[in-house]
Write a protein that holds these residues in place. Structure first.
Motif, PDB file in Angstrom:
ATOM      1  N   THR A 334      -4.899 -23.981  11.324  1.00  0.00           N
ATOM      2  CA  THR A 334      -3.897 -23.563  12.309  1.00  0.00           C
ATOM      3  C   THR A 334      -3.544 -22.094  12.177  1.00  0.00           C
ATOM      4  O   THR A 334      -3.377 -21.375  13.157  1.00  0.00           O
ATOM      5  N   ASP A 335      -3.427 -21.640  10.924  1.00  0.00           N
ATOM      6  CA  ASP A 335      -2.995 -20.260  10.725  1.00  0.00           C
ATOM      7  C   ASP A 335      -3.464 -19.750   9.363  1.00  0.00           C
ATOM      8  O   ASP A 335      -3.460 -20.503   8.378  1.00  0.00           O
ATOM      9  N   ILE A 336      -3.887 -18.509   9.335  1.00  0.00           N
ATOM     10  CA  ILE A 336      -4.171 -17.813   8.082  1.00  0.00           C
ATOM     11  C   ILE A 336      -2.939 -16.981   7.770  1.00  0.00           C
ATOM     12  O   ILE A 336      -2.582 -16.079   8.533  1.00  0.00           O
ATOM     13  N   GLN A 337      -2.294 -17.279   6.659  1.00  0.00           N
ATOM     14  CA  GLN A 337      -1.001 -16.648   6.392  1.00  0.00           C
ATOM     15  C   GLN A 337      -1.104 -15.336   5.630  1.00  0.00           C
ATOM     16  O   GLN A 337      -0.136 -14.617   5.506  1.00  0.00           O
ATOM     17  N   GLY A 338      -2.277 -15.027   5.128  1.00  0.00           N
ATOM     18  CA  GLY A 338      -2.450 -13.730   4.496  1.00  0.00           C
ATOM     19  C   GLY A 338      -2.285 -13.773   2.993  1.00  0.00           C
ATOM     20  O   GLY A 338      -2.263 -14.836   2.375  1.00  0.00           O
ATOM     21  N   ARG A 339      -2.172 -12.601   2.421  1.00  0.00           N
ATOM     22  CA  ARG A 339      -2.144 -12.474   0.971  1.00  0.00           C
ATOM     23  C   ARG A 339      -0.971 -13.229   0.380  1.00  0.00           C
ATOM     24  O   ARG A 339       0.165 -13.089   0.817  1.00  0.00           O
ATOM     25  N   THR A 340      -1.224 -14.038  -0.636  1.00  0.00           N
ATOM     26  CA  THR A 340      -0.176 -14.849  -1.232  1.00  0.00           C
ATOM     27  C   THR A 340       0.847 -14.000  -1.979  1.00  0.00           C
ATOM     28  O   THR A 340       1.975 -14.420  -2.170  1.00  0.00           O
ATOM     29  N   GLU A 341       0.456 -12.805  -2.429  1.00  0.00           N
ATOM     30  CA  GLU A 341       1.400 -12.002  -3.191  1.00  0.00           C
ATOM     31  C   GLU A 341       2.305 -11.158  -2.300  1.00  0.00           C
ATOM     32  O   GLU A 341       3.223 -10.519  -2.777  1.00  0.00           O
ATOM     33  N   ASP A 342       2.028 -11.111  -0.992  1.00  0.00           N
ATOM     34  CA  ASP A 342       2.808 -10.280  -0.085  1.00  0.00           C
ATOM     35  C   ASP A 342       3.872 -11.122   0.622  1.00  0.00           C
ATOM     36  O   ASP A 342       3.638 -11.680   1.680  1.00  0.00           O
ATOM     37  N   TYR A 343       5.034 -11.215  -0.008  1.00  0.00           N
ATOM     38  CA  TYR A 343       6.141 -11.913   0.641  1.00  0.00           C
ATOM     39  C   TYR A 343       7.451 -11.296   0.181  1.00  0.00           C
ATOM     40  O   TYR A 343       7.529 -10.620  -0.840  1.00  0.00           O
ATOM     41  N   ILE A 344       8.469 -11.531   0.986  1.00  0.00           N
ATOM     42  CA  ILE A 344       9.810 -11.061   0.684  1.00  0.00           C
ATOM     43  C   ILE A 344      10.631 -12.249   0.207  1.00  0.00           C
ATOM     44  O   ILE A 344      10.545 -13.340   0.768  1.00  0.00           O
ATOM     45  N   SER A 422      -6.887   1.784   0.634  1.00  0.00           N
ATOM     46  CA  SER A 422      -8.106   2.574   0.458  1.00  0.00           C
ATOM     47  C   SER A 422      -9.235   2.087   1.351  1.00  0.00           C
ATOM     48  O   SER A 422     -10.162   2.827   1.667  1.00  0.00           O
ATOM     49  N   ALA A 423      -9.147   0.823   1.798  1.00  0.00           N
ATOM     50  CA  ALA A 423     -10.160   0.262   2.698  1.00  0.00           C
ATOM     51  C   ALA A 423      -9.794   0.463   4.165  1.00  0.00           C
ATOM     52  O   ALA A 423     -10.498   0.001   5.057  1.00  0.00           O
ATOM     53  N   GLY A 424      -8.667   1.146   4.421  1.00  0.00           N
ATOM     54  CA  GLY A 424      -8.261   1.428   5.792  1.00  0.00           C
ATOM     55  C   GLY A 424      -7.443   0.332   6.441  1.00  0.00           C
ATOM     56  O   GLY A 424      -7.216   0.343   7.646  1.00  0.00           O
ATOM     57  N   LYS A 425      -6.948  -0.630   5.645  1.00  0.00           N
ATOM     58  CA  LYS A 425      -6.204  -1.756   6.208  1.00  0.00           C
ATOM     59  C   LYS A 425      -4.706  -1.473   6.248  1.00  0.00           C
ATOM     60  O   LYS A 425      -4.153  -0.792   5.402  1.00  0.00           O
ATOM     61  N   PHE A 426      -4.068  -2.059   7.247  1.00  0.00           N
ATOM     62  CA  PHE A 426      -2.617  -1.978   7.394  1.00  0.00           C
ATOM     63  C   PHE A 426      -1.981  -3.183   6.721  1.00  0.00           C
ATOM     64  O   PHE A 426      -2.417  -4.312   6.923  1.00  0.00           O
ATOM     65  N   LYS A 427      -0.954  -2.944   5.906  1.00  0.00           N
ATOM     66  CA  LYS A 427      -0.233  -4.041   5.259  1.00  0.00           C
ATOM     67  C   LYS A 427       1.147  -4.144   5.887  1.00  0.00           C
ATOM     68  O   LYS A 427       1.949  -3.214   5.799  1.00  0.00           O
ATOM     69  N   ALA A 428       1.427  -5.279   6.528  1.00  0.00           N
ATOM     70  CA  ALA A 428       2.698  -5.468   7.222  1.00  0.00           C
ATOM     71  C   ALA A 428       3.842  -5.711   6.242  1.00  0.00           C
ATOM     72  O   ALA A 428       4.981  -5.374   6.521  1.00  0.00           O
ATOM     73  N   VAL A 429       3.536  -6.328   5.106  1.00  0.00           N
ATOM     74  CA  VAL A 429       4.546  -6.658   4.113  1.00  0.00           C
ATOM     75  C   VAL A 429       4.073  -6.173   2.743  1.00  0.00           C
ATOM     76  O   VAL A 429       2.938  -6.440   2.349  1.00  0.00           O
ATOM     77  N   VAL A 430       4.956  -5.468   2.036  1.00  0.00           N
ATOM     78  CA  VAL A 430       4.622  -4.974   0.696  1.00  0.00           C
ATOM     79  C   VAL A 430       5.751  -5.362  -0.251  1.00  0.00           C
ATOM     80  O   VAL A 430       6.920  -5.039  -0.016  1.00  0.00           O
ATOM     81  N   SER A 431       5.400  -6.082  -1.303  1.00  0.00           N
ATOM     82  CA  SER A 431       6.373  -6.428  -2.331  1.00  0.00           C
ATOM     83  C   SER A 431       6.127  -5.584  -3.571  1.00  0.00           C
ATOM     84  O   SER A 431       5.016  -5.546  -4.097  1.00  0.00           O
ATOM     85  N   LYS A 432       7.182  -4.917  -4.037  1.00  0.00           N
ATOM     86  CA  LYS A 432       7.092  -4.112  -5.249  1.00  0.00           C
ATOM     87  C   LYS A 432       7.903  -4.746  -6.385  1.00  0.00           C
ATOM     88  O   LYS A 432       8.181  -4.093  -7.397  1.00  0.00           O
ATOM     89  N   LEU A 433       8.271  -6.000  -6.186  1.00  0.00           N
ATOM     90  CA  LEU A 433       8.991  -6.715  -7.229  1.00  0.00           C
ATOM     91  C   LEU A 433       8.050  -7.005  -8.385  1.00  0.00           C
ATOM     92  O   LEU A 433       6.883  -7.300  -8.176  1.00  0.00           O
ATOM     93  N   LYS A 434       8.538  -6.958  -9.594  1.00  0.00           N
ATOM     94  CA  LYS A 434       7.692  -7.268 -10.746  1.00  0.00           C
ATOM     95  C   LYS A 434       7.518  -8.777 -10.839  1.00  0.00           C
ATOM     96  O   LYS A 434       8.455  -9.526 -10.609  1.00  0.00           O
TER      97      LYS A 434
END
Length: 434
Positions: A334-344, A422-434
């Motif tokens: 149904t849906d590809i939700q994207g990178r598992t580490e990119d969430y708020i 570096s691969a030219g991709k756009f990231k809609a969500v970025v988490s910088k939490l440790k």
């Protein structure tokens, strides 16, 4: 490169794939069971890493009797690949006869791997079958919007694109999609009358967004836009459709490692490309009687030089048990939700990956990236349009408190552009939490 991808083997595989996509459920299951056992047996006997890996986990290829038995075998992670890189090569292959590849990875840690020479045309045949579903043929005239530099950045005068004559392909890199050059690019698009566009959705969105800002009308729009590598968001679709109102938008999901793939049908639904590999859910979390979600694991059927078996890709998806009316019987996603580490993470403990719905009722934003650096706060990094005002900011904040969290604190940063990976991709969500 053209010969490596589009050789006699490519066209043979493409012909076969256009037939096998209509296999029955039973045919698909048999195909996957046969190829899963084959790769398990080969890896155990020919790849030093897998011999030790499976012995340590007390499993052998003969423990695989049917498709559900794949769960008996341990999961391959990126960390394991990096730590055992040399031991993952099959003894039957000389490195000189393999293709060295790598993926930059969203974490910034590169992953190096090898592919067989036949893997590349097979993967491209999978991608071309996807286009064939819509009546597009190899050699049809098209524009590729790429993150790779095809025209030097310092180029000030048109043309800002290059032509690949053997493929009937025009290429333009994202660095030249700018306000100063957009009229020249739009004129070229109208003049050439492309059958389709291909590329990252964020780059094609930038193209349409600039045209919208400048009031540019396209007379000879492409019939199709095919995207991949990134997720296309609803707010991006709205802008693209404003510039190309009758275009058919479709996309496929793949991996840089070439392990698995899922392509959309005419019903706009993802189907597993089972000939390439087995796509499975690590741990099913049921959302309803017919849908479940979880992290994606992939097993490649085509790369025997460096096999990837039950590889944890780093993406998550939603699967459906419903049948699709398009005539394809492979797994429905149904849906590809994207990178598992990119969430708020909200103050209430929710993990959220999608924010495009916040901007559905506004076109005042050219681009937005959501960043979290500390709990309880989120940053909206925004590239504004000329119509953007304080009211737009207040509207977004109101939506956040109504739809996401009533207590989370919003910060707004306004930038001229949002950096790509570096691969030219756009990231809609970025988490910088440790």
């Amino acid at each position: 490169m053209v010969e490596e991808r589009f050789n006699d083997y490519f066209f043979k595989v493409l012909s076969d794939l256009n037939e096998s996509q209509y296999y029955t459920f039973d045919n698909i299951r048999s195909y996957k069971e046969e190829h899963l056992y084959k790769i398990l047996e080969y890896a155990y006997n020919k790849v030093p890493f897998y011999k030790k890996f499976y012995d340590d986990h007390l499993v052998k290829p003969n423990d695989f009797k049917g498709i559900d038995d794949i769960n008996k075998f341990p999961i391959l992670t990126k960390e394991l690949i990096r730590a055992n890189y040399k031991q993952m090569l099959a003894r039957d292959f000389d490195k000189k006869n393999l293709l060295a590849s790598h993926t930059s990875g969203s974490s910034g840690k590169a992953l190096d791997f090898y592919q067989t020479k036949d893997s590349l045309p097979f993967i491209w045949a999978i991608w071309w079958r996807f286009r064939n579903r819509f009546g597009v043929e190899w050699g049809d005239k098209h524009l590729n919007c790429t993150g790779k530099l095809v025209v030097p950045i310092k180029t000030k005068e048109s043309p800002f694109w290059r032509i690949n004559k053997p493929m009937n392909q025009w290429l333009i890199n994202m660095q030249h999609i700018s306000s100063e050059k957009i009229h020249d690019i739009a004129n070229m698009i109208d003049l050439e009358q492309f059958m389709y566009f291909s590329g990252y959705p964020s780059i094609i969105y930038s193209l349409a967004s600039l045209m919208l800002d400048k009031g540019i009308k396209i007379t000879n729009a492409p019939h199709f836009i095919f995207t991949g590598a990134e997720k296309m968001y609803e707010d991006q679709k709205i802008v693209i459709k404003k510039i190309f109102p009758n275009v058919i938008l479709s996309d496929h999901y793949g991996t840089s490692e070439g392990v698995v793939n899922a392509s959309k049908c005419k019903n706009d639904i993802y189907h597993e490309d089972f000939e390439l590999g087995h796509l499975e859910c690590e741990e099913k979390h049921w959302l309803s009687d017919t849908e479940y979600e979880g992290d994606i694991l992939g097993t490649s059927f085509i790369n025997y030089g460096m096999p990837f078996i039950r590889y944890k890709i780093g993406d998550s998806a939603i699967w459906s048990t419903k049948n699709c009316s398009c005539g394809l019987h492979s797994q429905v996603i149904t849906d590809i939700q994207g990178r598992t580490e990119d969430y708020i993470i909200t103050p209430e403990g929710l993990k959220l990956k999608r924010f495009d719905y916040l901007f559905k009722d506004t076109i005042d934003i050219q681009e937005c990236q959501v960043v979290q650096e500390r709990l309880g706060h989120i940053i909206f990094r925004i590239v504004k349009r000329a119509t953007y005002s304080l009211k737009t900011e207040q509207h977004i904040e109101k939506n956040v408190h109504e739809m996401i969290s009533p207590t989370i604190i919003c910060h707004f940063e306004y930038v001229s552009e949002i950096e790509r990976t570096s691969a030219g991709k756009f990231k809609a969500v970025v988490s910088k939490l440790k």
